[in-house]
Design an enzyme around this catalytic site. Structure first.
Site, PDB file in Angstrom:
ATOM      1  CG  ASP A 142     -38.268   2.685 -22.244  1.00 48.12           C
ATOM      2  OD1 ASP A 142     -38.975   1.757 -22.693  1.00 48.12           O
ATOM      3  OD2 ASP A 142     -37.648   2.473 -21.175  1.00 48.12           O
ATOM      4  CG  ASP A 182     -44.241  -3.917 -15.299  1.00 44.79           C
ATOM      5  OD1 ASP A 182     -43.890  -4.550 -16.301  1.00 44.79           O
ATOM      6  OD2 ASP A 182     -44.483  -2.927 -15.303  1.00 44.79           O
TER       7      ASP A 182
END
Length: 258
Positions: free
Chosen positions: A12, A131
């Site tokens: 990330d 997701d």
């Protein structure tokens, strides 16, 4: 011989820095994505994924710089996602050196974006990131029992996750990055039911993400149909090495790249 199972660390990146702290020894700068990418390359990662979590607009230029610097020094395939909304975004990332670009929320708002991208850049460059989570109590029922979420898993997109993965394939994406939002961060293992359902619905490769806590968690994901396995925290904090994951997958009778 089957196709080798890929092991993919995910980083990330926020304004050019790695967010989820990283615990490598001897790194001059543990927050530098390029340093980490090099380390993972040396340790046998098959691919890398960068997720740009920068909220601000100016973060895009920073991310392109990170991708350029990484592509100069690391030769395993690099996928970049986060905030990809247009053909121009994809074009810039690919020119900077990304091999694949993953698209998430913007495709939910406008599914035809996926077909536009795969027509222009080729299916092999476009990854649909899904997701997914089990529909919570009181949520809108979905045929598969799984729904697509946005905003880091906090909002329902009111879409069936399995149907959405299938639609992605129909629209021309080359790969599904399947994130279990229920599993994310739990370290209890991948959501095998979710994986099996997506695997049965699509013929393109599926990357399993969300829930890995130890090396033993990876072979069941492969057995459930994952072509690649992705993890972040456990690799960054040295809880599990890439070699250990590959060893576990190989011991279970699946092929891995050396």
């Amino acid at each position: 011989m089957g196709v080798a199972i890929r092991v993919i660390p995910c980083l990330d990146v926020d304004n050019g820095r790695v967010v989820k702290g990283v615990n490598f020894e001897n790194l001059r700068d543990a927050g530098d994505p390029v340093e980490l990418a090099k380390r993972y390359d040396e340790e046998g990662a098959d691919e890398l994924t960068f997720l740009d979590v920068t909220a601000s607009k100016h973060g895009r230029g920073t991310m392109l710089d990170v991708v350029r610097r990484t592509a100069d020094q690391v030769f395993i395939p690099l996928t970049v996602g986060g905030g990809v909304r247009s053909e121009e975004d994809v074009d810039q990332l690919l020119r900077a050196g990304a091999d694949k670009v993953s698209v998430n929320t913007s495709a939910i708002a406008r599914p035809e974006l996926l077909s536009e991208l795969s027509k222009r850049f080729g299916a092999q460059c476009i990854v649909l990131s899904v997701d997914a989570r089990r529909v919570p109590e009181g949520g809108t029922p979905q045929p598969s029992g799984f729904e697509v979420t946005t905003h880091g898993g906090s909002k329902s997109a009111e879409l069936d996750a399995i149907e959405w993965a299938k639609r992605g394939e129909e629209l021309g994406v080359g790969e599904i990055l399947l994130n279990s939002m229920d599993g994310d961060g739990t370290k209890n293992g991948f959501d095998l039911e979710l994986l099996e359902k997506v695997r049965a619905a699509v013929s393109i490769p599926v990357i399993a993400s969300g829930g890995a806590g130890k090396a033993e968690h990876f072979p069941p994901a492969v057995a459930a149909g994952a072509n690649a396995v992705l993890a972040a925290t456990i690799f960054h904090f040295r809880e599990v090495t890439i070699a250990e994951v590959k060893g576990a997958i190989k011991d279970a009778g699946f092929e891995v790249r050396k």
